[in-house]
Design a protein around this motif. Sequence first.
Motif, short mmCIF file in Angstrom:
data_model
loop_
_atom_site.label_atom_id
_atom_site.label_comp_id
_atom_site.label_asym_id
_atom_site.label_seq_id
_atom_site.Cartn_x
_atom_site.Cartn_y
_atom_site.Cartn_z
N LEU A 89 -4.66 3.11 -3.49
CA LEU A 89 -3.22 3.27 -3.99
C LEU A 89 -2.79 1.71 -3.85
N THR A 90 -2.52 1.29 -4.89
CA THR A 90 -1.78 -0.12 -4.49
C THR A 90 -0.62 -0.80 -4.97
N TYR A 91 1.26 -0.70 -4.58
CA TYR A 91 1.81 -0.85 -5.37
C TYR A 91 1.93 -3.03 -5.88
N LEU A 92 1.79 -2.88 -6.86
CA LEU A 92 1.72 -5.00 -7.39
C LEU A 92 3.20 -4.93 -7.96
N THR A 114 -14.24 -9.85 -16.74
CA THR A 114 -13.69 -8.45 -17.05
C THR A 114 -12.49 -8.16 -17.00
N GLY A 115 -12.23 -8.87 -15.77
CA GLY A 115 -10.20 -8.43 -14.55
C GLY A 115 -11.17 -8.15 -13.66
N ASN A 116 -9.78 -8.48 -11.98
CA ASN A 116 -10.66 -7.87 -11.15
C ASN A 116 -9.31 -7.20 -10.47
N PHE A 117 -8.69 -6.52 -11.74
CA PHE A 117 -7.62 -5.62 -11.13
C PHE A 117 -7.78 -4.30 -11.51
N PRO A 118 -7.92 -3.25 -10.14
CA PRO A 118 -7.64 -2.30 -10.73
C PRO A 118 -7.19 -1.18 -11.62
N VAL A 119 -7.31 -0.79 -12.67
CA VAL A 119 -6.29 -0.99 -13.80
C VAL A 119 -5.86 0.35 -13.53
N ILE A 120 -5.79 1.32 -12.89
CA ILE A 120 -5.03 2.13 -11.85
C ILE A 120 -3.90 1.59 -11.63
N ASN A 121 -3.76 0.74 -10.57
CA ASN A 121 -3.04 0.32 -9.51
C ASN A 121 -2.13 -0.59 -10.89
N VAL A 122 -3.06 -1.16 -11.94
CA VAL A 122 -1.78 -1.57 -12.57
C VAL A 122 -0.90 -0.68 -12.78
N PHE A 123 -1.67 0.12 -13.92
CA PHE A 123 -0.14 1.00 -15.14
C PHE A 123 0.62 2.08 -14.00
N TYR A 124 0.16 2.60 -12.22
CA TYR A 124 1.05 2.86 -11.06
C TYR A 124 1.90 2.16 -11.47
N SER A 125 1.62 0.53 -10.79
CA SER A 125 2.92 -0.29 -10.17
C SER A 125 3.71 -0.61 -11.82
N LEU A 126 3.61 -1.05 -13.61
CA LEU A 126 4.40 -0.90 -13.81
C LEU A 126 5.19 0.80 -13.92
N TYR A 130 1.18 -1.03 -0.09
CA TYR A 130 0.00 -0.29 -0.15
C TYR A 130 0.60 1.47 -0.60
N ALA A 131 0.43 2.56 -0.49
CA ALA A 131 1.08 3.94 -1.01
C ALA A 131 1.58 4.19 0.39
N ASN A 132 1.33 3.84 1.24
CA ASN A 132 1.76 4.25 2.96
C ASN A 132 2.41 3.96 3.16
N GLU A 133 3.21 2.88 2.33
CA GLU A 133 4.50 2.31 3.06
C GLU A 133 5.44 3.37 3.13
N PRO A 134 6.14 3.93 4.46
CA PRO A 134 7.70 4.75 4.38
C PRO A 134 8.19 4.78 3.12
N PRO A 138 -11.78 6.46 -10.16
CA PRO A 138 -10.24 6.36 -10.60
C PRO A 138 -10.29 4.73 -10.04
N PHE A 139 -10.41 4.32 -8.86
CA PHE A 139 -10.53 2.98 -8.76
C PHE A 139 -11.17 2.23 -8.71
N SER A 140 -12.64 2.33 -9.06
CA SER A 140 -13.81 1.27 -9.21
C SER A 140 -13.26 0.85 -10.89
N ILE A 141 -13.02 0.97 -11.84
CA ILE A 141 -12.53 0.50 -12.91
C ILE A 141 -11.59 -0.89 -12.75
N LYS A 142 -12.32 -2.35 -13.03
CA LYS A 142 -11.14 -3.20 -12.75
C LYS A 142 -11.11 -3.43 -14.30
N GLY A 143 -9.94 -4.27 -14.30
CA GLY A 143 -9.71 -5.27 -15.40
C GLY A 143 -8.92 -6.39 -15.66
#
Length: 286
Positions: free
Chosen positions: A59-62, A130-142, A20-24, A196-201
């Motif tokens: 917001l999550t880093y994967l 249609t997928g279960n990954f929040p799209v924004i987290n996918v591109f944020y992670s990449l 998660y984004a709050n990790e220092p 933005p976190f509601s769209i899954k893919g």
Amino acid sequence: MRIIVFFIFLIFLIKPFKIYANEPFLAPYIENLKIKVKEDLKNKVPEDYIENIFSSPQLTYLPNIMIKSLTWKEEKLPYYQFLEKERIERAKAFLEENKTLLEDIEFVFGVEKEIIVAIFLVETDLGRKTGNFPVINVFYSLALSGEKELFEKFINNSEISLDDGNTKKRWEKRSNWGYKELLYFIEIAYLNNWDPFSIKGSIFGAFGFPQFVPKSYLIYGYDWDKDEKIDLYSIPDSLASIANYLKKEGYKKEESLEYKKRIIMKYNISEPYANTVLAIAENLKN
């Protein structure tokens, strides 16, 4: 301080699927990315909208997204499953139920209705998956995985090494692509007033019934029902968007199967994918 260092060590050791984004330890990387996003979306998206995204607990880093991207074996995917009798029968039923709509779309775009339904079947099993990954987290992670110092903490003892020239080139390319798609997605979400976190893919960020990435949404998305929005979770807009994609890439009904295969491979750069789509379409015609 020792506790924090030990905690970070454990995080790296177990290679978590979610951070998660709050990790220092992520803070400096996130801050740099946020500044860059604000600059690149200046005059397009308000800064407070971007700030809300980057301060969200969702917001999550994967890191495994990039790892998966670099080890993906497209040719090993079980495309044969889409030619099973049960799926073909469902596709035929769908085609019959939506025959008028599909014939109208075929007339406008010049793409056979069977090809459209075949792609719809392969992409999301006719809208079922249609997928279960929040799209924004996918591109944020990449995008975040483009930070070499950060990403290398998650590939110790794996089959990936950024010392390998080819792997490094693919890593850089995927990270740059992910960052651009992140920008497109944030802009689309803002303009459409989406959460933005509601769209899954998918694991690689494709969303909706046609499984478009954000750039494809902007280029090929089509408002068939004229409600002034492109809804990739609506049957009419989705089927028209698939047809529009192929038409814009040069699809022609009168051309050879080999030519059509090359165009379908622009939808998904995979020969097994294109061959499967053509085989399904042939089954639907019979």
